[in-house]
Motif scaffolding. Structure first.
Motif, PDB file in Angstrom:
ATOM      1  N   ALA A 146      42.379  51.338  64.871  1.00  0.00           N
ATOM      2  CA  ALA A 146      42.333  49.973  64.322  1.00  0.00           C
ATOM      3  C   ALA A 146      40.926  49.405  64.482  1.00  0.00           C
ATOM      4  CB  ALA A 146      43.354  49.086  65.028  1.00  0.00           C
ATOM      5  N   LEU A 147      40.316  49.670  65.629  1.00  0.00           N
ATOM      6  CA  LEU A 147      38.933  49.211  65.829  1.00  0.00           C
ATOM      7  C   LEU A 147      38.011  49.850  64.778  1.00  0.00           C
ATOM      8  CD1 LEU A 147      36.601  47.882  67.473  1.00  0.00           C
ATOM      9  CD2 LEU A 147      36.475  50.041  68.759  1.00  0.00           C
ATOM     10  N   ILE A 148      38.115  51.168  64.622  1.00  0.00           N
ATOM     11  CA  ILE A 148      37.242  51.869  63.667  1.00  0.00           C
ATOM     12  C   ILE A 148      37.495  51.337  62.249  1.00  0.00           C
ATOM     13  CG2 ILE A 148      36.752  54.128  62.637  1.00  0.00           C
ATOM     14  CD1 ILE A 148      37.380  55.327  65.452  1.00  0.00           C
ATOM     15  N   ALA A 149      38.762  51.148  61.912  1.00  0.00           N
ATOM     16  CA  ALA A 149      39.096  50.663  60.564  1.00  0.00           C
ATOM     17  C   ALA A 149      38.554  49.249  60.328  1.00  0.00           C
ATOM     18  CB  ALA A 149      40.608  50.686  60.359  1.00  0.00           C
ATOM     19  N   SER A 150      38.353  48.494  61.405  1.00  0.00           N
ATOM     20  CA  SER A 150      37.866  47.116  61.236  1.00  0.00           C
ATOM     21  C   SER A 150      36.435  47.083  60.688  1.00  0.00           C
ATOM     22  CB  SER A 150      37.943  46.350  62.565  1.00  0.00           C
ATOM     23  OG  SER A 150      36.946  46.806  63.462  1.00  0.00           O
ATOM     24  N   TYR A 151      35.718  48.208  60.749  1.00  0.00           N
ATOM     25  CA  TYR A 151      34.347  48.250  60.215  1.00  0.00           C
ATOM     26  C   TYR A 151      34.332  48.584  58.720  1.00  0.00           C
ATOM     27  CZ  TYR A 151      32.888  48.180  65.079  1.00  0.00           C
ATOM     28  OH  TYR A 151      32.699  47.813  66.376  1.00  0.00           O
ATOM     29  N   GLN A 152      35.513  48.933  58.166  1.00  0.00           N
ATOM     30  CA  GLN A 152      35.559  49.295  56.739  1.00  0.00           C
ATOM     31  C   GLN A 152      35.405  48.053  55.874  1.00  0.00           C
ATOM     32  OE1 GLN A 152      38.170  53.042  55.715  1.00  0.00           O
ATOM     33  NE2 GLN A 152      39.464  51.454  56.528  1.00  0.00           N
ATOM     34  N   THR A 153      34.400  48.057  55.017  1.00  0.00           N
ATOM     35  CA  THR A 153      34.238  47.003  54.013  1.00  0.00           C
ATOM     36  C   THR A 153      33.896  47.725  52.711  1.00  0.00           C
ATOM     37  OG1 THR A 153      31.840  46.806  54.255  1.00  0.00           O
ATOM     38  CG2 THR A 153      33.197  45.475  55.765  1.00  0.00           C
ATOM     39  N   PRO A 154      33.886  47.029  51.589  1.00  0.00           N
ATOM     40  CA  PRO A 154      33.513  47.728  50.351  1.00  0.00           C
ATOM     41  C   PRO A 154      32.125  48.362  50.436  1.00  0.00           C
ATOM     42  CG  PRO A 154      34.506  45.601  49.857  1.00  0.00           C
ATOM     43  CD  PRO A 154      34.354  45.663  51.342  1.00  0.00           C
ATOM     44  N   ASP A 155      31.241  47.808  51.274  1.00  0.00           N
ATOM     45  CA  ASP A 155      29.874  48.344  51.370  1.00  0.00           C
ATOM     46  C   ASP A 155      29.699  49.360  52.494  1.00  0.00           C
ATOM     47  OD1 ASP A 155      29.112  46.698  49.323  1.00  0.00           O
ATOM     48  OD2 ASP A 155      28.611  45.054  50.673  1.00  0.00           O
ATOM     49  N   ASN A 156      30.638  49.427  53.413  1.00  0.00           N
ATOM     50  CA  ASN A 156      30.489  50.315  54.574  1.00  0.00           C
ATOM     51  C   ASN A 156      31.343  51.564  54.429  1.00  0.00           C
ATOM     52  OD1 ASN A 156      28.663  48.971  56.106  1.00  0.00           O
ATOM     53  ND2 ASN A 156      30.139  48.054  57.512  1.00  0.00           N
ATOM     54  N   TYR A 157      30.747  52.699  54.677  1.00  0.00           N
ATOM     55  CA  TYR A 157      31.473  53.976  54.679  1.00  0.00           C
ATOM     56  C   TYR A 157      31.821  54.300  56.126  1.00  0.00           C
ATOM     57  CZ  TYR A 157      31.812  59.117  54.550  1.00  0.00           C
ATOM     58  OH  TYR A 157      32.204  60.423  54.688  1.00  0.00           O
ATOM     59  N   ILE A 158      33.106  54.402  56.414  1.00  0.00           N
ATOM     60  CA  ILE A 158      33.519  54.713  57.783  1.00  0.00           C
ATOM     61  C   ILE A 158      34.387  55.969  57.731  1.00  0.00           C
ATOM     62  CG2 ILE A 158      34.743  53.887  59.836  1.00  0.00           C
ATOM     63  CD1 ILE A 158      32.257  52.195  59.158  1.00  0.00           C
ATOM     64  N   CYS A 159      33.972  56.979  58.484  1.00  0.00           N
ATOM     65  CA  CYS A 159      34.649  58.281  58.421  1.00  0.00           C
ATOM     66  C   CYS A 159      34.917  58.774  59.844  1.00  0.00           C
ATOM     67  CB  CYS A 159      33.733  59.261  57.683  1.00  0.00           C
ATOM     68  SG  CYS A 159      34.379  60.941  57.547  1.00  0.00           S
ATOM     69  N   VAL A 160      36.118  59.295  60.075  1.00  0.00           N
ATOM     70  CA  VAL A 160      36.414  59.920  61.370  1.00  0.00           C
ATOM     71  C   VAL A 160      36.426  61.431  61.164  1.00  0.00           C
ATOM     72  CG1 VAL A 160      37.960  60.001  63.359  1.00  0.00           C
ATOM     73  CG2 VAL A 160      37.842  57.924  61.962  1.00  0.00           C
ATOM     74  N   GLU A 161      35.684  62.147  61.998  1.00  0.00           N
ATOM     75  CA  GLU A 161      35.608  63.610  61.883  1.00  0.00           C
ATOM     76  C   GLU A 161      36.409  64.230  63.032  1.00  0.00           C
ATOM     77  OE1 GLU A 161      31.792  65.256  61.056  1.00  0.00           O
ATOM     78  OE2 GLU A 161      31.176  63.534  59.836  1.00  0.00           O
ATOM     79  N   TYR A 162      37.409  65.040  62.669  1.00  0.00           N
ATOM     80  CA  TYR A 162      38.307  65.636  63.662  1.00  0.00           C
ATOM     81  C   TYR A 162      38.026  67.131  63.802  1.00  0.00           C
ATOM     82  CZ  TYR A 162      41.112  61.379  63.213  1.00  0.00           C
ATOM     83  OH  TYR A 162      41.529  60.072  63.202  1.00  0.00           O
ATOM     84  N   GLY A 163      37.883  67.581  65.020  1.00  0.00           N
ATOM     85  CA  GLY A 163      37.733  69.017  65.275  1.00  0.00           C
ATOM     86  C   GLY A 163      39.102  69.673  65.307  1.00  0.00           C
ATOM     87  N   MET A 164      39.538  70.207  64.173  1.00  0.00           N
ATOM     88  CA  MET A 164      40.816  70.934  64.160  1.00  0.00           C
ATOM     89  C   MET A 164      40.574  72.392  64.536  1.00  0.00           C
ATOM     90  SD  MET A 164      43.530  71.606  61.042  1.00  0.00           S
ATOM     91  CE  MET A 164      42.788  73.056  60.289  1.00  0.00           C
ATOM     92  N   GLN A 165      39.546  72.973  63.945  1.00  0.00           N
ATOM     93  CA  GLN A 165      39.060  74.349  64.176  1.00  0.00           C
ATOM     94  C   GLN A 165      39.954  75.416  63.542  1.00  0.00           C
ATOM     95  OE1 GLN A 165      36.458  73.350  64.879  1.00  0.00           O
ATOM     96  NE2 GLN A 165      36.326  71.991  66.635  1.00  0.00           N
ATOM     97  N   THR A 166      41.251  75.402  63.829  1.00  0.00           N
ATOM     98  CA  THR A 166      42.169  76.407  63.303  1.00  0.00           C
ATOM     99  C   THR A 166      43.578  75.847  63.414  1.00  0.00           C
ATOM    100  OG1 THR A 166      43.149  78.602  63.754  1.00  0.00           O
ATOM    101  CG2 THR A 166      42.189  77.469  65.629  1.00  0.00           C
ATOM    102  N   VAL A 167      44.523  76.430  62.669  1.00  0.00           N
ATOM    103  CA  VAL A 167      45.917  75.981  62.818  1.00  0.00           C
ATOM    104  C   VAL A 167      46.653  76.779  63.887  1.00  0.00           C
ATOM    105  CG1 VAL A 167      46.093  75.178  60.443  1.00  0.00           C
ATOM    106  CG2 VAL A 167      46.796  77.535  60.990  1.00  0.00           C
ATOM    107  N   HIS A 168      45.997  77.773  64.481  1.00  0.00           N
ATOM    108  CA  HIS A 168      46.712  78.701  65.373  1.00  0.00           C
ATOM    109  C   HIS A 168      46.536  78.326  66.840  1.00  0.00           C
ATOM    110  CE1 HIS A 168      47.598  81.127  61.901  1.00  0.00           C
ATOM    111  NE2 HIS A 168      46.317  81.050  61.550  1.00  0.00           N
ATOM    112  N   ASP A 169      47.643  77.974  67.470  1.00  0.00           N
ATOM    113  CA  ASP A 169      47.583  77.573  68.886  1.00  0.00           C
ATOM    114  C   ASP A 169      47.101  78.711  69.790  1.00  0.00           C
ATOM    115  OD1 ASP A 169      48.301  74.959  68.466  1.00  0.00           O
ATOM    116  OD2 ASP A 169      50.432  75.279  68.869  1.00  0.00           O
ATOM    117  N   ARG A 170      47.415  79.943  69.429  1.00  0.00           N
ATOM    118  CA  ARG A 170      46.970  81.039  70.307  1.00  0.00           C
ATOM    119  C   ARG A 170      45.432  81.118  70.316  1.00  0.00           C
ATOM    120  NH1 ARG A 170      48.152  83.683  65.548  1.00  0.00           N
ATOM    121  NH2 ARG A 170      46.473  85.056  64.857  1.00  0.00           N
TER     122      ARG A 170
END
Ligand code: SF4
Length: 322
Positions: A146-170
């Motif tokens: 919610a905090l991160i989303a509060s910076y979103q405006t039509p002029d601001n680009y706000i992106c969250v980058e997630y390290g997924m890496q792989t779908v395999h738990d092993r």
């Protein structure tokens, strides 16, 4: 799930003429000028290093927290932004900039501290037009998003980058990642509820992952129709467990030709709408132990284009439409 007939599939026209949707094109279309990210080290650590989730970190992560080393963590965020902007203006003729919280886990602090840091970054320079915030999937919650989303405006680009890496738990276990694919799926769902732009980081070439395993990771990204993907090849940075493994002869990185073929297979399976943030060139060249060919970024990108041309395919060619 009906499968789109590939024979009817038209090659998408991307502005750069590339066979995949380049991040630079996306930013230029959105902002009408040349936009670059300025990397930041905000002094975070990571729950996989401080003992909260694990210690020692992921086996591929070096002691900069997977940073590009383009900044000095002793400088304030404002100083880092100003210095990086001056460099990028000269080097790339960039006009606008995204403050990129890159090193370690950039949501791993109480929300009050996060707010102070994000406020400083977004207001540090008149040409900063947004923020990208890189994190582990298990380090976001509704309050932080919610905090991160509060910076979103039509002029601001706000992106969250997630390290997924792989779908395999092993594989995640083998990497000492100390989180699961379910953690990623939960974070992704929460992220979508805030309508936040996102980029998912994946790594190809993990030990023990077959071609089919890696295509399962591509299929997951395709099914989720993720907005952005950053694709890395597993590489050994100095002073990491994976580098020790390489030096002991227990692990070998992919050869260039094999990587080019694999990443083309991967991108063919993604949605044509997904923005490809990176296909080559991870790690600071002075600190990479192997593979050294990965530093020839332009050559690799050209070879990827040539492989698509040789096959007559493009991003989304094997995308399974749901
Ligand atoms: S979660 Fe990120 S910062 Fe933490 S050890 Fe792994 S790669 Fe490094």
């Amino acid at each position: 799930m009906p499968v789109t007939d590939k024979s009817e599939r038209q090659r998408p026209i991307y502005p750069s003429g590339k066979p995949y949707r380049l991040y630079g094109d996306y930013l230029r279309q959105r902002f009408g000028c040349r936009v670059y990210k300025v990397t930041l080290d905000a002094g975070f650590t990571c729950p996989n290093r401080d003992g909260t989730k694990g210690s020692g970190g992921c086996t591929f992560c070096d002691d900069t927290g997977s940073s590009s080393r383009a900044q000095n963590r002793r400088d304030s965020l404002t100083e880092q932004i100003h210095k990086n902007i001056e460099r990028q203006r000269v080097r790339f003729k960039a006009e606008k900039f995204i403050a990129y919280f890159q090193s370690y886990t950039n949501t791993y602090s109480p929300v009050e501290r996060l707010k102070r840091l994000y406020d400083e970054a977004i207001h540090a320079h008149p040409d900063v037009i947004g923020m990208s915030i890189s994190t582990r999937p298990d380090c976001v919650d509704a309050e932080k998003l919610a905090l991160i989303a509060s910076y979103q405006t039509p002029d601001n680009y706000i992106c969250v980058e997630y390290g997924m890496q792989t779908v395999h738990d092993r594989t995640l276990n083998l990497l000492n990642r100390c989180e699961t694919h379910a953690d990623f799926l939960n974070a992704f769902q929460l992220n979508q509820s805030f309508a936040l732009d996102h980029c998912i980081h994946v790594i190809l070439g993990f030990p023990g992952e077959s071609w089919e395993d890696q295509m399962e990771t591509a299929a997951c990204l395709a099914a989720l129709k993720v907005q952005g993907v950053k694709i890395h090849l597993l590489c050994a940075m100095e002073n990491t467990p994976i580098a020790e493994s390489y030096l002991r002869g227990e692990w070998q990185p992919l050869e260039q030709e094999a990587y080019v073929s694999l990443i083309v297979d991967f991108i063919e399976r993604l949605s044509p709408e997904t923005v490809i943030h990176r296909v080559a060139g991870n790690g600071h060249h002075q600190h990479v132990v192997a593979p050294l060919w990965l530093q020839r970024k332009l050559e690799i990108m050209n070879e990827i284009d040539a492989e698509f041309a040789r096959r007559g395919t493009f991003q989304g060619y094997r995308f399974l439409q749901s």
